[in-house]
Design a protein around this motif. Structure first.
Motif, PDB file in Angstrom:
ATOM      1  N   THR A   7       0.837  -1.200   0.000  1.00 28.50           N
ATOM      2  CA  THR A   7       0.000   0.000   0.000  1.00 28.50           C
ATOM      3  C   THR A   7       0.872   1.251   0.000  1.00 28.50           C
ATOM      4  N   HIS A   8       0.342   2.317  -0.592  1.00 31.52           N
ATOM      5  CA  HIS A   8       1.075   3.584  -0.588  1.00 31.52           C
ATOM      6  C   HIS A   8       1.228   4.085   0.851  1.00 31.52           C
ATOM      7  N   LEU A  24       1.987  11.500  -2.622  1.00 36.70           N
ATOM      8  CA  LEU A  24       2.722  11.096  -1.428  1.00 36.70           C
ATOM      9  C   LEU A  24       3.256  12.331  -0.709  1.00 36.70           C
ATOM     10  N   SER A  25       3.236  12.290   0.602  1.00 40.13           N
ATOM     11  CA  SER A  25       3.856  13.353   1.388  1.00 40.13           C
ATOM     12  C   SER A  25       5.365  13.147   1.378  1.00 40.13           C
ATOM     13  N   GLU A  26       6.090  14.085   1.959  1.00 40.94           N
ATOM     14  CA  GLU A  26       7.543  13.937   2.032  1.00 40.94           C
ATOM     15  C   GLU A  26       7.909  12.683   2.823  1.00 40.94           C
ATOM     16  N   LEU A  27       7.205  12.449   3.939  1.00 39.85           N
ATOM     17  CA  LEU A  27       7.463  11.241   4.723  1.00 39.85           C
ATOM     18  C   LEU A  27       7.138  10.000   3.909  1.00 39.85           C
ATOM     19  N   GLY A  28       6.000  10.031   3.206  1.00 35.33           N
ATOM     20  CA  GLY A  28       5.620   8.885   2.401  1.00 35.33           C
ATOM     21  C   GLY A  28       6.645   8.567   1.331  1.00 35.33           C
ATOM     22  N   ARG A  29       7.146   9.611   0.672  1.00 38.02           N
ATOM     23  CA  ARG A  29       8.151   9.404  -0.371  1.00 38.02           C
ATOM     24  C   ARG A  29       9.452   8.860   0.236  1.00 38.02           C
ATOM     25  N   ARG A  51      -4.256   3.407 -10.758  1.00 44.08           N
ATOM     26  CA  ARG A  51      -3.954   4.651 -11.455  1.00 44.08           C
ATOM     27  C   ARG A  51      -4.098   5.882 -10.568  1.00 44.08           C
ATOM     28  N   GLU A  52      -4.378   5.669  -9.285  1.00 47.56           N
ATOM     29  CA  GLU A  52      -4.423   6.811  -8.383  1.00 47.56           C
ATOM     30  C   GLU A  52      -2.992   7.326  -8.182  1.00 47.56           C
ATOM     31  N   THR A  53      -2.849   8.635  -8.102  1.00 51.69           N
ATOM     32  CA  THR A  53      -1.533   9.268  -8.118  1.00 51.69           C
ATOM     33  C   THR A  53      -0.596   8.711  -7.059  1.00 51.69           C
ATOM     34  N   LYS A  54      -1.054   8.571  -5.839  1.00 51.22           N
ATOM     35  CA  LYS A  54      -0.203   8.126  -4.743  1.00 51.22           C
ATOM     36  C   LYS A  54       0.333   6.715  -4.970  1.00 51.22           C
ATOM     37  N   ALA A  55      -0.496   5.843  -5.525  1.00 47.19           N
ATOM     38  CA  ALA A  55      -0.046   4.482  -5.813  1.00 47.19           C
ATOM     39  C   ALA A  55       0.937   4.469  -6.978  1.00 47.19           C
ATOM     40  N   HIS A 167      -2.950  -3.707  12.091  1.00 43.55           N
ATOM     41  CA  HIS A 167      -1.842  -4.647  12.154  1.00 43.55           C
ATOM     42  C   HIS A 167      -0.473  -3.993  12.011  1.00 43.55           C
ATOM     43  N   ALA A 168      -0.388  -2.886  11.285  1.00 44.50           N
ATOM     44  CA  ALA A 168       0.922  -2.339  10.954  1.00 44.50           C
ATOM     45  C   ALA A 168       0.883  -0.814  11.041  1.00 44.50           C
ATOM     46  N   ASN A 169       1.573  -0.124  10.133  1.00 44.11           N
ATOM     47  CA  ASN A 169       1.658   1.334  10.199  1.00 44.11           C
ATOM     48  C   ASN A 169       0.309   1.965   9.862  1.00 44.11           C
ATOM     49  N   LYS A 170      -0.199   2.793  10.741  1.00 46.57           N
ATOM     50  CA  LYS A 170      -1.509   3.403  10.533  1.00 46.57           C
ATOM     51  C   LYS A 170      -1.521   4.390   9.373  1.00 46.57           C
ATOM     52  N   GLY A 171      -0.343   4.857   8.959  1.00 47.72           N
ATOM     53  CA  GLY A 171      -0.263   5.788   7.844  1.00 47.72           C
ATOM     54  C   GLY A 171      -0.145   5.121   6.490  1.00 47.72           C
ATOM     55  N   GLY A 172      -0.237   3.777   6.446  1.00 51.42           N
ATOM     56  CA  GLY A 172      -0.064   3.046   5.198  1.00 51.42           C
ATOM     57  C   GLY A 172       1.383   2.632   5.010  1.00 51.42           C
ATOM     58  N   GLY A 173       1.718   2.240   3.781  1.00 53.41           N
ATOM     59  CA  GLY A 173       3.064   1.746   3.542  1.00 53.41           C
ATOM     60  C   GLY A 173       3.268   0.391   4.185  1.00 53.41           C
TER      61      GLY A 173
END
Length: 201
Positions: A7-8, A24-29, A51-55, A167-173
């Motif tokens: 997941t993104h 994606l945010s700076e942290l996400g990137r 095709r969503e930008t973040k993915a 289960h994992a990171n609440k922010g995704g990834g």
């Protein structure tokens, strides 16, 4: 066929921009780049994405590290929530609870969970049919449809307790490995920082 669903990570939320266009945010990137640098995705892997930008941004980062092109499909997108548009986090969480709790009901016009599950399972199945034997396949996508795919693979009912945020990171990834034939889940959600290389071996 062994595959990885990712997941993104964190995004820049903006109520003035349609959710599918969020970046994606700076942290996400940073998280995505660190994940790519660890070699979790093997060289030569086939990379599929929503095709969503973040993915797509996540997929492009992984593809740059593996030297392979990205194949995109709008049918890999997140559950359709356009009926309500942007919702503040507290309202969104309540709606997400309804989405998972009543999978055969449309919550305020949202795509039904059973329909989104059928869509993502069929799309992943079709994509994997194009992957040569012994070639890794990676899917870059979203939390809700990823959870619906995970439920299908594990033979479990659709439930919010299966969601990545539980289960994992609440922010995704987050990610999980799986086999499609026979359908088998190789583990629960793990943050991309915790997922070890070698899953395809």
């Amino acid at each position: 066929m062994r595959a990885l669903y990712v997941t993104h990570p964190q995004v820049e939320m903006d109520a003035q921009i349609p959710v599918p266009l969020w970046r994606l945010s700076e942290l996400g990137r940073q998280r995505a780049e660190a994940f790519a640098a660890r070699g979790v995705v093997p060289a030569g892997a086939m990379i599929f994405t929503s095709r969503e930008t973040k993915a797509m941004e996540l997929a492009d980062i992984l593809a740059a590290a593996t030297g392979t092109p990205v194949l995109s499909d709008h049918l890999m997108g997140e559950n359709d929530r356009s009926a309500t548009g942007f919702l503040p986090p507290s309202l969104f969480e309540a709606m997400a609870d309804r989405f998972f709790a009543e999978p055969e009901v449309s919550a305020e016009g949202w795509e039904r969970a059973v329909d989104a599950q059928r869509r993502i399972v069929d799309t992943v199945t079709t994509a994997l049919a194009s992957v040569p034997p012994d070639v890794p396949a990676v899917f870059c996508g979203h939390g809700a449809v990823g959870t619906l795919l995970k439920c299908h693979l594990a033979g479990r009912p659709i439930a919010r307790s299966e969601d990545q945020s539980r289960h994992a990171n609440k922010g995704g990834g987050n990610c999980f490995a799986f086999d499609l034939d026979p359908a088998r889940l190789s583990g629960e959600w793990q943050a991309m920082e915790d997922f070890a290389p070698g899953w395809f071996g």
